[in-house]
Design a protein around this motif. Structure first.
Motif, PDB file in Angstrom:
ATOM      1  N   CYS A 170      -0.715  -0.682  -1.614  1.00  0.00           N
ATOM      2  CA  CYS A 170      -1.242   0.192  -1.798  1.00  0.00           C
ATOM      3  C   CYS A 170      -0.841   0.985  -2.922  1.00  0.00           C
ATOM      4  O   CYS A 170      -1.398   2.343  -2.766  1.00  0.00           O
ATOM      5  CB  CYS A 170      -2.788   0.722  -1.026  1.00  0.00           C
ATOM      6  SG  CYS A 170      -3.336  -0.346   0.172  1.00  0.00           S
TER       7      CYS A 170
ATOM      8  N   SER B 240      -7.398   3.353   4.455  1.00  0.00           N
ATOM      9  CA  SER B 240      -7.149   4.542   3.427  1.00  0.00           C
ATOM     10  C   SER B 240      -7.100   6.172   3.262  1.00  0.00           C
ATOM     11  O   SER B 240      -7.972   6.566   2.505  1.00  0.00           O
ATOM     12  CB  SER B 240      -7.055   3.675   2.124  1.00  0.00           C
ATOM     13  OG  SER B 240      -7.090   3.040   2.229  1.00  0.00           O
TER      14      SER B 240
ATOM     15  N   ILE C 120      -0.697   6.821   1.782  1.00  0.00           N
ATOM     16  CA  ILE C 120       0.143   5.124   2.207  1.00  0.00           C
ATOM     17  C   ILE C 120       0.818   4.895   2.909  1.00  0.00           C
ATOM     18  O   ILE C 120       2.359   5.327   2.653  1.00  0.00           O
ATOM     19  CB  ILE C 120       0.058   4.650   0.694  1.00  0.00           C
ATOM     20  CG1 ILE C 120      -0.686   5.308  -0.778  1.00  0.00           C
ATOM     21  CG2 ILE C 120       0.285   2.812   0.851  1.00  0.00           C
ATOM     22  CD1 ILE C 120      -2.178   4.678  -0.347  1.00  0.00           C
TER      23      ILE C 120
ATOM     24  N   ILE D 166      -5.824   0.012  -4.541  1.00  0.00           N
ATOM     25  CA  ILE D 166      -7.041   1.045  -4.052  1.00  0.00           C
ATOM     26  C   ILE D 166      -7.749  -0.573  -4.760  1.00  0.00           C
ATOM     27  O   ILE D 166      -8.634   0.513  -3.280  1.00  0.00           O
ATOM     28  CB  ILE D 166      -6.097   1.559  -4.608  1.00  0.00           C
ATOM     29  CG1 ILE D 166      -5.282   3.069  -3.732  1.00  0.00           C
ATOM     30  CG2 ILE D 166      -7.863   3.021  -4.047  1.00  0.00           C
ATOM     31  CD1 ILE D 166      -5.339   3.291  -2.239  1.00  0.00           C
TER      32      ILE D 166
END
Lengths: 339, 797
Positions: B174, B30, B167, B180
């Motif tokens: 997410c 991420s 993302i 997240i």
């Protein structure tokens, strides 16, 4: 006669010593040793001599002749030496003045860097493949696991010609073409011009250049991907360069990664060039997605591979510290001359 | 995706700094693009209450306030027009700093001591989105009750870090704080908790209040609806507004805010309709009629087609499914009854609709990535719960849930050995299983395989490659050892053409030319600029459908215009000499409209100008290149008229019967179009032809053993006789012993009759096996002279 000969010898010697030019020397030779020369004339009178005297005079005359010739030769060399030295002195120049200009051109910095990249990969056993810039949507997207109407298409704003013909947004389509034609093992890099509908600014250009790569064989692993690209980074940016791989997503590779190199300006300490992170992102990579292998006619159960792609313009700018991509396309000679 | 750290911490334990979290999340996939700190730069600014206000003794426009900060009272001078006693305001004390590095110190203002400053929203770096009323011209007035003396950053929620995540399109799960949080929990190996969703409801029956008909279930696999009655439209509480603003969404009212809050929290977009405006109190999910119109929430009328999915009532369309609601059922201050929508739509349809209408929203950008069908149900209950908690209305009992999609678990069997093979690792299936379990996969190890149940929020996972990525990214990409491929050594090499091109570039660079790189697209009007005005002469071109501009809308068929541009630019910048070349591509469509790929021809274009430069300078460079390619002997320069070039100084290069290019001085009118006053000489050659015909095999030939005999040949020919003709003739009649022909003088003047010129050649004869006699050479020379006379009417001078 003998006295006369000795007289000539002495006289000649004196004259010879005083001579100071090659012309004078020539004249001397003619005057004394020539057809009408003084020595020759005396010897004409040799017919009046007795048979006992003739050999003696003859010998003396020859001796004098030889002697004079030797002295002439010595004098000649001396005069020539002097003349040469004078000439050399006269020819002295100001060696600090500018030299004559010879025009030699230069390769464009993009070509210079591309040649370097090609050399690195040729050295690793890669071949160089090339493909069309105007491509089919199929090769540019669908065969790379980006179906029509897929959000991944948003990351690459595309110039279209017709619904199915476009300007390629990366050089990956050529990789599919190679996979279709060639059985593994495949080891290629694909340099080329690509097009994306980006407005022009200091870091973006609608036309730019990529170098992508593809390796397909049995037992290719992600470790091979890391190892190969680490070797590339060190060859390209120096042996102290370190690499870092971050997970990412591309539709045509899985697992995917982005690779950073330690900042070439600050060696990782943090500076403006790397936004104080110590790292600079230079390429995307990953293991070729099984679907893409299948589009290429390759069995993902038997073979695996990795692919990578980097922006040539970006790497050129990084390497030379060029701060505006537009300079590469303006072609100001003063710019091109710097590389 | 903007994620405020405080909100994130509600679902996952985080005891590392924001920077540390950002780094570790980046390394598990991420990517963090930045950390924003709203309150950055604010120090020592507190909440204070204005007790009294008195006019300033020495200034009409100023007042003196007595401000209570809890521990002390301060006298502060201000010029703000909106201060009133009793207000709670931000007070910058002596020594405070504000964003931008401003320091506030106590000072005397018109003779009155001021112990600080009352702050406006702007001075604190705030907009109305951060706090309503922050943009008014005056002091920021706080609307809530805060303890006096509280740090203003805490009061306004500015003491939070907002992490911006990148993302990727494969992880729509997410695009939510919970998503997240899940990733953070796995990354930090800490505990993750979902919000506990409990709806009281208990009153009524939703089926009597509304109905849902899904006409096109292929585009709408699931549609959930709930009804809320006796709605009280009001601003949502401060904490919800703060979270929405921090995440980049503007607060509107409690109902709309709740739908947005749930979208951000759970990743499920929602919508609220004014139920009383729903004809027939029925939701109909259907394709639009071709030509149907709808006014969306942004007050724009949209023209729809029958590929687009709409939400409608029994009479009309009331929303663009998954993209934007309609204005006709918008929630307003008068709304009393609400229908909540939480649905799953076909991703392709949503994307196409949004694109066709040029309308993207937070909603559509989530749906187009493919959402979890289970989430629709969970989200609507969460929204109902929040409505109850915020006391925004009465939730009717029951959920209308029209589900046509599959809720079955997705199972997958993969070989864990294959995963190790792909990654170059040697992990046990147990280790892999542990990682996958943390990611909420159900795992069973069966021999060589892992039997997996894919969590429903992971629509992106399909096969072994995806599982390999999950294992690798959590295990750590850095832990994969670097290796170089095993196997037979491969041969890296260039093709013949690639080698030749490199060598051609070397020759050109050695001749003094700089390599340039120019754009491949250009303007359709460029032909006019290079003197081609007759429409019959304008070639077919590949046209871009969506160019950046008209002057970049066709693919080039020649590089002459772009080289002229380079020369022009350098001339404008004061360069007296400029010599450049480009090897690039010309795009020649085979037929229009284009239904197959165009021909891509490799072309070499050279352009130069400089003091005293003319046609022969460039011809010389071309000859060097041709010689290098082994093509000089068969090359012929044939005069040609071309609109871009000077009619008397241009030639076509012929190699045998093939036309390989053009070289000439640019027509003065064309040069003028590029602001070039000097002579510009250019050549454009077909590199494909040159390289195909190039003779790149070198072979040694023994050096001559016997001397050559030279003879001069001075001829008088008519003025328009070409050197090429004379030379061809000389070679034709010269026979095998003629070795060299060199033109050393061309003269037209006092001794030559009008209309004629004198050309003087030095001819060189040589035999390989003997010294030629004068008689032999004379005979040859004579036959040449006779041949010239017969063919060209040339006379000896």
């Amino acid at each position: 006669m003998q006295t006369k000969l000795e007289q000539i010898r002495k006289e000649a010697q004196d004259v010879l010593d005083k001579l100071d030019s090659l012309d004078g020397l020539n004249n001397f030779r003619i005057e004394y040793l020539g057809k009408k020369g003084k020595l020759t004339q005396i010897l004409r009178g040799m017919g009046n001599l007795s048979p006992e005297e003739r050999p003696k005079i003859g010998q003396l005359a020859n001796e004098i002749r030889t002697y004079l010739e030797e002295r002439i030769e010595i004098k000649r060399q001396l005069l020539e030496e002097e003349a040469l030295n004078q000439r050399l002195k006269d020819e002295t120049i100001d060696v600090t003045m500018p030299g004559k200009t010879y025009h030699r051109g230069k390769l464009h910095p993009l070509s210079i860097v591309l040649n370097e990249i090609k050399d690195i990969f040729l050295g690793l056993g890669f071949e160089i493949a090339e493909g069309p810039e105007v491509e089919l949507d199929y090769y540019n997207f669908e065969a790379l696991n980006i179906p029509k109407n897929h959000p991944a298409r948003d990351t690459q704003d595309t110039f279209y010609i017709t619904e199915n013909i476009l300007l390629r947004t990366h050089t990956s389509p050529t990789q599919i073409r190679v996979m279709e034609k060639q059985d593994p093992p495949i080891k290629i890099i694909v340099p080329g011009r690509v097009y994306r509908s980006d407005a022009v600014d200091a870091t973006h250009s609608p036309i730019f250049h990529q170098v992508e790569g593809l390796v397909i064989d049995k037992n290719i692993t992600m470790g091979d991907l890391k190892g190969t690209l680490d070797v590339f980074a060190k060859e390209m940016f120096g042996h102290r360069t370190r690499t870092q791989f971050r997970p990412h997503h591309f539709p045509f590779t899985e697992p995917s990664a982005e690779m950073d190199v330690s900042c070439t300006t600050c060696d990782g300490a943090g500076c403006r060039v790397c936004s104080y992170t110590g790292w600079i992102e230079i390429l995307g990579a990953g293991m070729v997605h099984p679907k893409v292998l299948m589009y290429g006619g390759i069995d993902p159960e038997k073979y695996s591979g990795f692919a990578f792609g980097m922006g040539l313009d970006r790497i050129t700018n990084l390497k030379y510290g060029i701060d505006d991509i537009r300079l590469l396309f303006e072609n100001d000679i003063r710019f091109l001359d710097q590389f | 995706m903007l994620v405020p750290l405080k909100w994130l911490k509600e679902y996952v334990d985080i005891d590392v700094s924001a920077e540390e979290l950002a780094h570790r999340m980046t390394m598990t996939g991420s990517n963090v693009e930045g950390i924003h700190r709203k309150g950055e730069g604010i120090e020592n600014v507190v909440v204070g209450k204005i007790l009294t206000i008195e006019p300033h003794p020495n200034a009409d426009k100023l007042v003196v306030c007595n401000v209570d900060t809890g521990t002390r009272q301060y006298r502060i001078v201000t010029g703000a027009p909106n201060v009133e006693a009793g207000q709670l305001v931000p007070v910058a004390l002596d020594g405070a700093t504000l964003p931008g590095g401003h320091k506030i110190n106590r000072s005397k203002i018109r003779g009155v001591e001021s112990w600080g400053m009352l702050c406006s929203g702007e001075e604190l770096g705030l907009t109305d989105e951060d706090y309503p009323g922050a943009e008014i011209d005056g002091i920021l007035v706080l609307k809530e009750e805060y303890p006096l003396g509280m740090d203003i950053r805490e009061a306004l929620g500015l003491d939070d870090d907002i992490i911006e995540f990148e993302i990727t399109s494969n992880r729509p799960d997410c695009l939510s704080v919970i998503g997240i949080a899940r990733e953070a929990a796995v990354t930090l190996d800490s505990s993750f908790r979902l919000p506990k969703i409990e709806v009281k409801a208990g009153v009524g029956d939703v089926n009597t209040e509304a109905a849902v008909k899904v006409k096109d279930p292929d585009l709408c696999p699931r549609y959930c609806a709930r009804v809320v009655k006796d709605v009280k439209i009001a601003p949502s509480p401060r904490w919800m507004q703060q979270r929405l603003s921090a995440a980049g969404i503007r607060p509107i009212n409690n109902i709309v805010d709740i739908t947005n809050y749930v979208m951000l929290e759970m990743g499920q977009p929602m919508h609220a309709f004014d139920l009383d405006k729903l004809t027939g109190k029925t939701i109909v999910v259907r394709r639009a009629y071709d030509g149907e119109k709808l006014v969306t929430l942004d007050d724009k009328e949209r023209l729809l087609n029958d590929n687009m999915l709409v939400i409608a009532d029994t009479e009309k369309a009331i929303g663009l499914a998954g993209v934007m609601g309609g204005a006709n059922t918008e929630i307003s201050d008068d709304t009393r009854n609400v229908l909540l929508e939480s649905a799953t739509f076909d991703r392709g349809s949503i994307r196409m609709t949004a694109k066709t209408l040029g309308l993207r929203s937070e909603s559509s950008s989530r749906f187009e990535k493919g959402l979890d069908i289970n989430n629709a149900r969970a989200a609507i209950d969460r929204a109902a719960q929040l409505i109850e908690e915020l006391d925004a209305g009465t939730v009717v009992e029951g959920v209308i849930d029209v589900c046509n999609g599959s809720l079955d678990d997705r199972v997958l069997e993969v070989s864990w050995k294959r995963i190790n093979e792909l990654l170059g690792l040697d992990l046990s299936p147990e280790i892999m299983g542990n990682i996958l379990k943390k990611l909420e996969f159900k795992v069973e190890i069966k021999g060589d395989n892992l039997e997996l149940v894919i969590p429903s929020f992971r629509q992106d996972v399909e096969g072994v490659a995806d599982i390999a990525e999950e294992v690798a990214r959590i295990y750590g990409y850095d832990k994969i050892p670097m290796t170089l491929m095993e196997g037979t050594v491969s041969r890296g090499r260039r093709t013949r053409k690639q080698k030749l091109i490199d060598m051609v570039k070397d020759v050109l660079v050695g001749s003094g030319l700089y390599e340039v790189v120019t754009y491949s697209f250009t303007s359709p009007r460029v032909y006019e600029t290079i003197g081609i005005t007759d429409p019959q002469d304008i070639p077919k071109t590949v046209r871009i459908a969506n160019p950046l501009g008209e002057d970049q809308s066709i693919m080039r068929t020649t590089q002459i215009p772009s080289i002229l541009e380079v020369l022009s630019r350098n001339r404008n910048r004061g360069l007296p000499l400029c010599q450049v070349f480009e090897i690039g591509t010309a795009f020649l469509p085979k037929s229009l409209p284009l239904n197959e790929l165009p021909e891509e021809k490799s072309i070499l274009t050279i352009g130069e100008y400089g003091p005293g430069m003319d046609y022969y300078d460039l011809k010389g460079k071309i000859e060097i290149l041709l010689k290098f390619l082994g093509l000089l002997n068969g090359a012929e320069f044939v005069p040609r008229v071309h609109p871009t070039f000077h009619p008397g100084r241009t030639a076509i290069l012929k190699l045998g019967s093939a036309e390989a290019g053009i070289i000439g001085e640019i027509h003065p009118k064309v040069a003028e179009n590029y602001q070039l006053e000097e002579r510009v000489i250019m050549a454009e050659l077909d590199l494909d032809i040159l390289l195909d015909m190039a003779k790149d095999q070198r072979r040694y030939r023994p050096l001559p053993k016997y001397p050559a005999v030279t003879r001069d040949l001075a001829l008088v020919v008519s003025k328009d006789t070409l050197a090429g003709q004379v030379e061809r003739c000389i070679w034709e009649f010269g026979g095998e012993l003629l070795e060299k022909v060199e033109l050393f003088d061309v003269y037209a003047g006092s001794q030559i009759p009008e209309g004629y010129k004198s050309m003087a050649y030095a001819l060189s004869y040589r035999a390989a096996d003997r010294t030629l006699t004068d008689e032999e050479v004379n005979a040859l020379h004579d036959s040449i002279v006779k041949g010239l006379e017969k063919t060209l009417g040339a006379k000896l001078r």
